[in-house]
Write a protein that holds these residues in place. Structure first.
Motif, mmCIF file in Angstrom:
data_model
loop_
_atom_site.group_PDB
_atom_site.id
_atom_site.type_symbol
_atom_site.label_atom_id
_atom_site.label_comp_id
_atom_site.label_asym_id
_atom_site.label_seq_id
_atom_site.Cartn_x
_atom_site.Cartn_y
_atom_site.Cartn_z
ATOM 1 N N GLY A 161 9.732 32.122 -148.338
ATOM 2 C CA GLY A 161 8.307 32.070 -148.014
ATOM 3 C C GLY A 161 7.943 31.384 -146.713
ATOM 4 O O GLY A 161 6.809 30.941 -146.535
ATOM 5 N N CYS A 162 8.887 31.291 -145.761
ATOM 6 C CA CYS A 162 8.550 30.712 -144.449
ATOM 7 C C CYS A 162 7.593 31.640 -143.703
ATOM 8 O O CYS A 162 7.657 32.866 -143.854
ATOM 9 C CB CYS A 162 9.797 30.531 -143.595
ATOM 10 N N LEU A 163 6.735 31.035 -142.861
ATOM 11 C CA LEU A 163 5.784 31.812 -142.054
ATOM 12 C C LEU A 163 6.482 32.925 -141.292
ATOM 13 O O LEU A 163 6.043 34.074 -141.297
ATOM 14 C CB LEU A 163 5.051 30.861 -141.094
ATOM 15 N N GLN B 57 13.288 35.873 -148.337
ATOM 16 C CA GLN B 57 14.113 34.784 -147.830
ATOM 17 C C GLN B 57 14.120 34.781 -146.298
ATOM 18 O O GLN B 57 14.221 35.811 -145.655
ATOM 19 C CB GLN B 57 15.544 34.906 -148.347
ATOM 20 N N CYS B 58 13.998 33.568 -145.757
ATOM 21 C CA CYS B 58 13.986 33.372 -144.309
ATOM 22 C C CYS B 58 15.417 33.224 -143.803
ATOM 23 O O CYS B 58 16.329 32.924 -144.559
ATOM 24 C CB CYS B 58 13.182 32.117 -143.999
ATOM 25 N N ARG B 59 15.601 33.382 -142.476
ATOM 26 C CA ARG B 59 16.923 33.181 -141.870
ATOM 27 C C ARG B 59 17.427 31.756 -142.085
ATOM 28 O O ARG B 59 18.613 31.493 -142.022
ATOM 29 C CB ARG B 59 16.854 33.446 -140.360
ATOM 30 N N CYS B 60 16.496 30.814 -142.336
ATOM 31 C CA CYS B 60 16.896 29.421 -142.528
ATOM 32 C C CYS B 60 17.357 29.172 -143.967
ATOM 33 O O CYS B 60 17.836 28.091 -144.291
ATOM 34 C CB CYS B 60 15.736 28.487 -142.190
ATOM 35 N N GLY B 61 17.221 30.171 -144.849
ATOM 36 C CA GLY B 61 17.675 30.024 -146.225
ATOM 37 C C GLY B 61 16.561 29.756 -147.220
ATOM 38 O O GLY B 61 16.731 29.955 -148.423
ATOM 39 N N GLY C 110 7.385 27.884 -137.586
ATOM 40 C CA GLY C 110 7.877 29.122 -138.203
ATOM 41 C C GLY C 110 8.402 28.915 -139.605
ATOM 42 O O GLY C 110 8.448 29.855 -140.400
ATOM 43 N N HIS C 111 8.802 27.689 -139.924
ATOM 44 C CA HIS C 111 9.378 27.432 -141.246
ATOM 45 C C HIS C 111 8.428 26.650 -142.154
ATOM 46 O O HIS C 111 8.846 26.043 -143.137
ATOM 47 C CB HIS C 111 10.750 26.770 -141.091
ATOM 48 N N MET C 112 7.136 26.666 -141.810
ATOM 49 C CA MET C 112 6.136 26.159 -142.749
ATOM 50 C C MET C 112 6.050 27.153 -143.909
ATOM 51 O O MET C 112 6.073 28.363 -143.709
ATOM 52 C CB MET C 112 4.743 26.088 -142.078
HETATM 53 ZN ZN LIG Z 1 12.569 29.456 -142.538
#
Ligand SMILES: [Zn+2]
Length: 415
Positions: free
Chosen positions: A262-264, A255-259, A245-247
């Motif tokens: 452009g994460c998948l 922005q992704c929840r991980c910070g 998911g974070h590729m």
């Molecule tokens: Zn992510």
């Protein structure tokens, strides 16, 4: 009491051959002593002795006479799946599912409810324990809880059962989930990432049975994958293998929840579909979603999928774009990992062929021909049940392993 000693007695020097005989019946489906001897390559006398131990321990039962192949018909042996009960829980970002399972991974008494995993471990696990207590109360008096299995929506260090910096689970980092349940139910507890657990469910009781190299992808709120390599779950050094998911999938300002940007999953996951669907509703580009909004309904990933299946062009574009992005990421996984089967589950997968056909196109378009020659990409048939079944198999496989049987079982079996 007697049976407890019989099980404890299994854990002696013959433990490897005891487990081989048990697995021949339980996993490989052998039913007679001669068949078990063939499967295990153990001598007939050894098989007879170990089978007698397993019958005394209540793990095998003697069935009717099998088919004769000339001489005296051999008596059939069966795995006694009812010998113990497993409590299983599958926690998602927004849901709790619990059930009881037998030792063959069959699920009963399943029930679920909405829950917000961000409320933290004390709140969520206390609720799971309340649901477990109701399940235990409904069990027959002579039933024993042999183990507890839990799937969590984030990375888990499998050896300790603790979540490791889970991006969507504030307050859970390093929490001792295992002790929480072990002290309540006086039974061993195993905890793993929910997608690993679902992959195991499909491997042991679903479409992946018989495959050696499998990728199970869950598109729920986020996106994750469980990897099966040579018939075994591949967890990686810290338990976060398959976290696709974070590729990064190209340039993006989202922005992704991980910070990261452009994460998948920030572009193609369920949360992203709900977010983009709401925009389509507000702008009126999607008449169906605008209608949902006007009727006071929440616009979620599921409403986008439903609108796409009803033919709404804008919703269809969102769903197919999600599939195209996932397929592009999976093409890289395919070139790297060379699976024979990719199973796609989670809520967004309910779009069925509309989604799968786009994933297939993207994977085939960008993978090596050799890697895709025999590759199947299918929808997970166990769907919601994969997590609960997988949690049960996780526990049973550990309990009935040489290491598991070598533990003291008295505490499990003496009520
Ligand atoms: Zn992510």
């Amino acid at each position: 009491m007697e049976r407890a000693h019989a099980i404890t007695a299994l854990a002696g020097e013959n433990i490897e051959s005891v487990v081989s005989v048990l697995d021949a019946v339980r996993v490989s489906g052998a039913t007679t002593r001669p068949e078990i001897a063939r499967v295990t390559r153990l001598g007939r006398n050894v098989v007879t002795d170990r089978a007698a131990q397993l019958i005394a321990a209540g793990l095998l039962t003697e069935g009717p006479l099998g088919r004769s192949t000339g001489g005296r018909a051999p008596r059939e042996l069966r795995f006694n799946a009812a010998a113990g009960v497993i409590l299983v829980a599958d926690l998602g970002a927004t849901s709790i599912e619990v059930a009881t399972a037998d030792l063959a991974g069959s699920i009963s008494n399943a029930r679920g409810e909405a829950a917000d995993v961000t409320l933290g471990p004390t709140h969520i696990l206390s609720r799971v324990a309340e649901l477990f207590d109701e399940l235990v109360d409904s069990l027959p008096g002579d039933a024993h809880v042999w183990g507890v299995g839990v799937g969590l929506p984030g990375p888990v260090e499998f050896d300790t059962g603790r979540p490791v910096s889970p991006p969507i689970m504030p307050g859970w980092d390093g929490y001792d989930v295992r002790s929480f349940f072990a002290s309540r139910y006086h039974a061993p507890v195993w905890v793993d990432n929910d997608v690993n657990v679902m992959a195991l469910g499909e491997l042991r009781g679903g479409l992946a049975a018989g495959h050696q190299d499998v990728v199970f992808v869950k598109i729920g709120t986020g996106i994750g994958a469980g990897l099966v390599s040579r018939g075994l779950l591949h967890r990686g050094a810290q338990g976060c293998a398959g976290d696709i998911g974070h590729m990064a999938v190209g340039e993006s300002t989202v922005q992704c929840r991980c910070g990261q940007l452009g994460c998948l999953e920030a572009l193609a996951g369920g949360h992203a579909l709900g977010r983009d669907g709401l925009e389509l509703a507000h702008s009126g580009q999607s008449p169906v979603l605008a209608g949902e909004l006007a009727a006071g309904h929440e616009v979620t990933a599921q409403s986008v999928v439903d609108a796409a299946l009803r033919g709404d062009p804008a919703a269809r574009r969102l769903v197919t774009e999600s599939a195209r992005l996932l397929g592009g990421a999976l093409a890289r996984v395919v070139n790297f990992f060379n699976p024979s089967l990719i199973l796609i589950g989670g809520g967004v997968a309910s779009a069925g062929d509309l989604y799968l056909s786009q994933v297939r196109l993207a994977v085939l378009g960008r993978s090596l021909p050799l890697a895709t020659r025999h590759l199947e990409i299918l929808q997970s048939p166990l769907a919601d049940r994969a997590g609960l079944r997988g949690a049960a198999f996780m526990v049973v496989d550990e309990l009935l392993s040489p290491a598991g049987l070598s533990r003291t079982h008295d505490q499990l079996l003496i009520s």
